[in-house]
Design a protein around this motif. Structure first.
Motif, PDB file in Angstrom:
ATOM      1  N   THR A 151       0.855  -1.186   0.000  1.00 54.37           N
ATOM      2  CA  THR A 151       0.000   0.000   0.000  1.00 54.37           C
ATOM      3  C   THR A 151       0.889   1.234   0.000  1.00 54.37           C
ATOM      4  OG1 THR A 151      -0.013   0.161   2.410  1.00 54.37           O
ATOM      5  CG2 THR A 151      -1.697  -1.256   1.389  1.00 54.37           C
TER       6      THR A 151
ATOM      7  N   GLU B  30      -2.309   3.081 -10.456  1.00 55.22           N
ATOM      8  CA  GLU B  30      -2.999   2.695  -9.226  1.00 55.22           C
ATOM      9  C   GLU B  30      -4.129   1.736  -9.572  1.00 55.22           C
ATOM     10  OE1 GLU B  30      -4.162   5.419  -5.662  1.00 55.22           O
ATOM     11  OE2 GLU B  30      -5.908   5.337  -7.007  1.00 55.22           O
TER      12      GLU B  30
ATOM     13  N   SER C  53      -7.460  -0.210  -8.018  1.00 54.47           N
ATOM     14  CA  SER C  53      -8.420  -0.225  -6.916  1.00 54.47           C
ATOM     15  C   SER C  53      -9.111  -1.578  -6.859  1.00 54.47           C
ATOM     16  CB  SER C  53      -9.479   0.871  -7.108  1.00 54.47           C
ATOM     17  OG  SER C  53      -8.878   2.147  -7.062  1.00 54.47           O
TER      18      SER C  53
ATOM     19  N   ARG D 294      -6.113  -0.205  -2.414  1.00 57.72           N
ATOM     20  CA  ARG D 294      -5.398   0.309  -3.579  1.00 57.72           C
ATOM     21  C   ARG D 294      -3.976  -0.213  -3.552  1.00 57.72           C
ATOM     22  NH1 ARG D 294      -8.590   4.760  -2.073  1.00 57.72           N
ATOM     23  NH2 ARG D 294      -9.935   5.547  -3.757  1.00 57.72           N
TER      24      ARG D 294
ATOM     25  N   TYR E 297      -0.254  -0.742  -6.426  1.00 57.99           N
ATOM     26  CA  TYR E 297       0.408  -0.008  -7.505  1.00 57.99           C
ATOM     27  C   TYR E 297       1.264  -0.924  -8.374  1.00 57.99           C
ATOM     28  CZ  TYR E 297      -1.277   3.623  -4.514  1.00 57.99           C
ATOM     29  OH  TYR E 297      -2.123   4.393  -3.760  1.00 57.99           O
TER      30      TYR E 297
END
Length: 273
Positions: free
Chosen positions: A199, A231, A233, A238, A240
């Motif tokens: 995160t 990013e 979701s 979230r 990356y």
């Protein structure tokens, strides 16, 4: 007289006991590597990518400032198959060449080179400079614990991103997942169902940057219309991914899903312009 040391082959990860070392930083190249490098010299074709050893760069990150990690990431774009830094005309880079390439003043260059040479990240060999292949090198490898850095893209990135932000990116190279380019805690996990994404708070911890600053970097670092991160979701969570056109671990091109993810974001940017 040769000195005998225990060395780790940067390309295979193999440990070689009682290896003869002629001079600090020298390494033995294979006939295939020399032939490939000679071909590049003849054709004038620039190397497509450089290679970072994920297992070893913790040693660099622990000792080198964020800004200098950024300069180091860019300087890799100018390394040859013998790990020598060289100019576009294939001559070895001098101190003045490095200063011009990085666009540094004399004091900043002195501090950068002192930090690099003090910690054996760069070797000064007479009037030449060599990257330590324990961390970064040019050439093919069977070692899977590496990240390919695409030269043309990093050169573009350096024109728009400051060195400290580039150093932030450098610190995340050790967390890139082989299959998915997700920034994760277990980048060597083969089963993608077991990936543990980082995160923004996790990334703040591993990079030493505040969570607020991390979020800004993750959402906004870009060059031209290309973003460095995407990013993803998933419900309230979230995580990356890093741009596979800049940094990638596998051979060949990224799969369609990963290519689409970054192309779509670029296309949205085009529409908004």
């Amino acid at each position: 007289m040769a000195e005998f040391k225990t060395l780790i082959d940067p390309e295979t990860g193999e440990i070689h006991e009682h290896t003869a070392v002629l001079a600090e930083g020298d390494r033995i190249t294979t006939a295939k590597q020399r032939e490939s490098y000679a071909k590049i010299q003849t054709t004038g074709r620039a190397p497509e990518f450089t290679v970072t050893n994920m297992h070893n760069i913790d040693e660099v990150i622990e000792k080198v400032s964020d800004k200098n990690c950024g300069y180091l990431l860019y300087l890799q774009c100018f390394v040859n198959y013998d790990a020598i830094l060289e100019n576009p005309d294939k001559t070895a880079m001098s101190r003045a060449d490095i200063m011009r390439t990085l666009k540094l003043g004399r004091t900043a260059l002195h501090n950068f080179l002192r930090e690099m040479t003090d910690h054996d990240v760069i070797y000064e060999c007479g009037d030449r400079y060599r990257l330590n292949p324990r961390y970064h090198f040019q050439g093919k490898t069977d070692n899977l614990a590496v990240v390919k850095t695409f030269v043309a893209k990093v050169k573009e990135l350096y024109t728009e991103v400051n060195a400290k932000d580039l150093g932030f990116v450098y610190k995340l190279l050790r967390y890139i997942h082989l299959e998915t380019n997700t920034i994760c805690a277990n980048p060597y996990e083969r089963d993608v169902e077991n990936t543990l994404p980082l995160t923004k708070e996790d990334i703040a911890t591993v990079t030493g940057v505040s969570a607020k600053s991390v979020y800004t970097k993750l959402r906004n670092l870009k060059f031209g219309e290309q973003y460095v991160f995407a990013e993803v979701s998933y419900g309230k969570y979230r995580y990356y991914k890093i741009n596979p056109f800049v940094f990638y671990r596998k051979n060949g091109k990224p799969d369609a899903t990963l290519r689409e993810m970054f192309s779509i974001r670029n296309n949205f940017a085009k529409r908004a312009a």
